[in-house]
Design an enzyme around this catalytic site. Structure first.
Site, PDB file in Angstrom:
ATOM      1  N   GLY A  30     -25.299 -23.911   5.594  1.00  0.00           N
ATOM      2  CA  GLY A  30     -24.291 -23.654   6.613  1.00  0.00           C
ATOM      3  C   GLY A  30     -24.871 -22.825   7.733  1.00  0.00           C
ATOM      4  CB  CYS A  31     -23.231 -20.450  10.043  1.00  0.00           C
ATOM      5  SG  CYS A  31     -23.619 -19.377  11.429  1.00  0.00           S
ATOM      6  CE1 TYR A  32     -28.590 -20.199  13.840  1.00  0.00           C
ATOM      7  CE2 TYR A  32     -30.224 -21.900  13.528  1.00  0.00           C
ATOM      8  CZ  TYR A  32     -29.455 -21.113  14.363  1.00  0.00           C
ATOM      9  OH  TYR A  32     -29.567 -21.269  15.713  1.00  0.00           O
ATOM     10  CD1 TRP A  33     -24.704 -15.599  12.110  1.00  0.00           C
ATOM     11  CD2 TRP A  33     -25.470 -16.899  13.751  1.00  0.00           C
ATOM     12  NE1 TRP A  33     -23.632 -15.972  12.867  1.00  0.00           N
ATOM     13  CE2 TRP A  33     -24.077 -16.768  13.895  1.00  0.00           C
ATOM     14  CE3 TRP A  33     -26.174 -17.659  14.681  1.00  0.00           C
ATOM     15  CZ2 TRP A  33     -23.364 -17.375  14.916  1.00  0.00           C
ATOM     16  CZ3 TRP A  33     -25.461 -18.252  15.697  1.00  0.00           C
ATOM     17  CH2 TRP A  33     -24.073 -18.117  15.808  1.00  0.00           C
ATOM     18  N   GLY A  34     -25.777 -16.254   9.068  1.00  0.00           N
ATOM     19  CA  GLY A  34     -25.103 -15.626   7.935  1.00  0.00           C
ATOM     20  C   GLY A  34     -25.944 -15.719   6.671  1.00  0.00           C
TER      21      GLY A  34
END
Length: 190
Positions: A30-34
């Site tokens: 999913g959202c990579y920065w998380g």
């Protein structure tokens, strides 16, 4: 013909010259920065480095010889997944530990989404850099299947390409503590 990138320019790892205990794994959850932020918090200095980027997409999607953009990936037309690339030493942490955390951190049973983030770029994927790690990754996925009701959809395939995300997305939640964090990213007690 240009060379295909497989290793982040921000990581000092070379499979030909780095110690044999050093490895690389690329993960989409999913959202990579998380995902990056959770790995940093959980593993700390056990990781040599972790960066965000894009993997296993169409080389025709490149905006230059050595890059792909966030805007292009979020269009959903590139085949690239948002990923973290982790450089680690097996003396500090094992591939199995990294993958077990991966299966606890996100929902691997949803196709092309995590929470409200929808699209092929948010797919669940494990992209090892060599055949031995591919085999171990498949085995770990199978070990985790019963814990997720035998519904894990995570793709497991060799890393074919990797491009760093823009600098402002690296360590994004450290630089922007109030920034968006996908609510589907939390460590489950499985």
């Amino acid at each position: 013909m240009t060379q295909v990138n497989q290793i982040s320019k921000l990581i000092s790892y070379n499979p030909s010259t780095s110690p044999s205990t050093e490895k690389l794994i690329t993960l989409g959850a999913g959202c990579y920065w998380g995902v990056e932020h959770h790995y940093r918090l959980h593993f700390g200095n056990k990781l040599k480095n972790i960066v965000v980027g894009f993997a296993n997409g169409s080389e025709d999607s490149k905006t230059s010889d050595d890059s792909i953009t966030y805007k292009k990936v979020t269009s959903g037309t590139t085949g690239f997944a948002e990923v973290v690339q982790i450089h680690y030493d097996t003396n500090d942490v094992s591939l199995k530990e990294l993958l077990s955390f991966f299966f606890r951190l996100h929902d691997p049973t949803t196709a092309n989404r995590q929470g409200g983030d929808i699209g092929t770029q948010y797919r669940s994927g494990i992209f090892p850099s060599n055949e031995a790690d591919l085999k171990e990754s498949i085995q770990v996925k199978e070990e985790w299947q019963p814990k997720w009701g035998n519904k894990i959809l995570t793709e497991v395939e060799l890393l074919t390409n990797f491009y760093d995300a823009d600098e402002y997305h690296q360590k994004y939640l450290i630089k922007n503590p109030e920034g968006y964090a996908c609510p589907a990213h939390y460590v489950r007690d499985l």
